[in-house]
Each structure stands twice: as C-alpha cells, then as structure tokens.
Design a protein around this motif. Structure first.
Motif, PDB file in Angstrom:
ATOM      1  N   PRO A   1       0.793  -0.944   0.524  1.00 26.86           N
ATOM      2  CA  PRO A   1      -0.253   0.110   0.709  1.00 26.86           C
ATOM      3  C   PRO A   1       0.782   1.572  -0.141  1.00 26.86           C
ATOM      4  CG  PRO A   1      -0.843  -1.266   1.498  1.00 26.86           C
ATOM      5  CD  PRO A   1       0.534  -2.167   1.696  1.00 26.86           C
ATOM      6  N   GLU A   2       0.780   2.370  -0.662  1.00 25.47           N
ATOM      7  CA  GLU A   2       0.658   3.152  -0.986  1.00 25.47           C
ATOM      8  C   GLU A   2       1.238   4.187   0.640  1.00 25.47           C
ATOM      9  OE1 GLU A   2       3.191   6.005  -2.855  1.00 25.47           O
ATOM     10  OE2 GLU A   2       1.741   4.615  -4.188  1.00 25.47           O
ATOM     11  N   ALA A   3       0.332   3.855   1.548  1.00 22.03           N
ATOM     12  CA  ALA A   3       0.650   4.620   2.473  1.00 22.03           C
ATOM     13  C   ALA A   3       2.235   3.817   3.410  1.00 22.03           C
ATOM     14  CB  ALA A   3      -0.611   4.375   3.442  1.00 22.03           C
ATOM     15  N   ILE A   4       1.933   2.796   3.133  1.00 23.29           N
ATOM     16  CA  ILE A   4       3.398   1.891   4.437  1.00 23.29           C
ATOM     17  C   ILE A   4       4.444   2.214   2.947  1.00 23.29           C
ATOM     18  CG2 ILE A   4       4.366  -0.334   4.033  1.00 23.29           C
ATOM     19  CD1 ILE A   4       1.933   0.014   5.743  1.00 23.29           C
TER      20      ILE A   4
ATOM     21  N   LEU B   1       7.448   3.933   5.242  1.00 18.35           N
ATOM     22  CA  LEU B   1       9.533   3.369   4.682  1.00 18.35           C
ATOM     23  C   LEU B   1      10.126   4.188   4.545  1.00 18.35           C
ATOM     24  CD1 LEU B   1       9.019   0.204   4.186  1.00 18.35           C
ATOM     25  CD2 LEU B   1       8.932   0.464   6.378  1.00 18.35           C
ATOM     26  N   GLU B   2       9.722   5.034   3.711  1.00 30.12           N
ATOM     27  CA  GLU B   2      10.901   6.282   3.148  1.00 30.12           C
ATOM     28  C   GLU B   2      10.550   6.812   4.121  1.00 30.12           C
ATOM     29  OE1 GLU B   2       8.352   7.645  -0.560  1.00 30.12           O
ATOM     30  OE2 GLU B   2       9.140   5.590  -1.629  1.00 30.12           O
ATOM     31  N   TYR B   3      10.002   7.360   5.215  1.00 33.79           N
ATOM     32  CA  TYR B   3       9.929   8.739   5.931  1.00 33.79           C
ATOM     33  C   TYR B   3      11.216   7.793   6.958  1.00 33.79           C
ATOM     34  CZ  TYR B   3       9.254  11.608  10.126  1.00 33.79           C
ATOM     35  OH  TYR B   3       9.224  12.419  11.715  1.00 33.79           O
TER      36      TYR B   3
END
Length: 120
Positions: free
Chosen positions: A102-105, A109-111
């Motif tokens: 999912p995009e939110a995940i 992870l990038e954050y």
C-alpha cells in the motif's frame, strides 16, 4: 502404532484414487545423466512422452534447473529454480505473487529511512 498404520494406509489409498489422471503408458524419450565429477559438478535431464521435461545442473555451491508438465486441467506449468546458500528460489507464472505494498506503507518506510531514530 495402529493409528499410524491406519493413517498411512488411508494416505496411500487417497494417492491411488487421485493418480487416475496419470499417463500410465508414458515412456522416456530422452535422458541424460552426468554424475558428479571430482569438483561436484553434475547435470541431468529427461523428457517423457506425456510432456514432462526436467533438467538440473549444479555443484557443491548449489543448483539451477527447470521442469514443465501439463496439469490435469490442460494448463502448461513451467517452473525454473535456483537452490543455493539463499535457499530454494522458484519462479513461474503459476506461482502466487504477493499483493502490492500500500502507498501509505511505502511513504512510512521512506520517512523512517530518511529520519532514522536517534542513537543513545
């Protein structure tokens, strides 16, 4: 021990019943077997009249290979694999694939990667 024997007989009976679709008259069309040499290198392959094909080559560090056959539903199944220090790694169009992340995940992870926790 008796229960184990009963379970084993039941498993054999189920396997026998489900083996009806197997081509009992299949013959080997070609076969190649190069046993392991002094360094552990080996290779083998075979083709049968009912469309089963398999091949494998390897050494002490691992193996690569592939096999293919036609399923009872008539679908051609092809699988290739590598087996090495990372384990057995199969690939084939018939194998399930995980759903997309999912995009939110992905953003989370990038954050986390951009803002690692402070070291104490």
């Amino acid at each position: 021990m008796f229960k184990l024997t009963i379970c084993l007989l039941a498993a054999v009976l189920v396997a026998y019943v489900h083996a009806d679709h197997i081509d009992k008259d299949a013959t080997i069309l070609s076969e190649k077997n190069d046993p392991a040499d002094a360094e552990g290198n080996y290779a083998n392959s075979y083709d049968t009249s009912n469309g089963i094909q398999a091949q494998e080559a390897g050494n002490a560090n691992g193996a690569t290979g592939s096999y293919s056959f036609t399923s009872p539903e008539g679908e051609r199944i092809e699988l290739t694999y590598v087996a090495d220090e990372n384990g057995f790694q199969p690939s084939g169009a018939h194998l399930p694939t995980p759903p997309p992340i999912p995009e939110a995940i992905i953003r989370a992870l990038e954050y986390i990667a951009a803002h690692p926790p402070a070291q104490e």
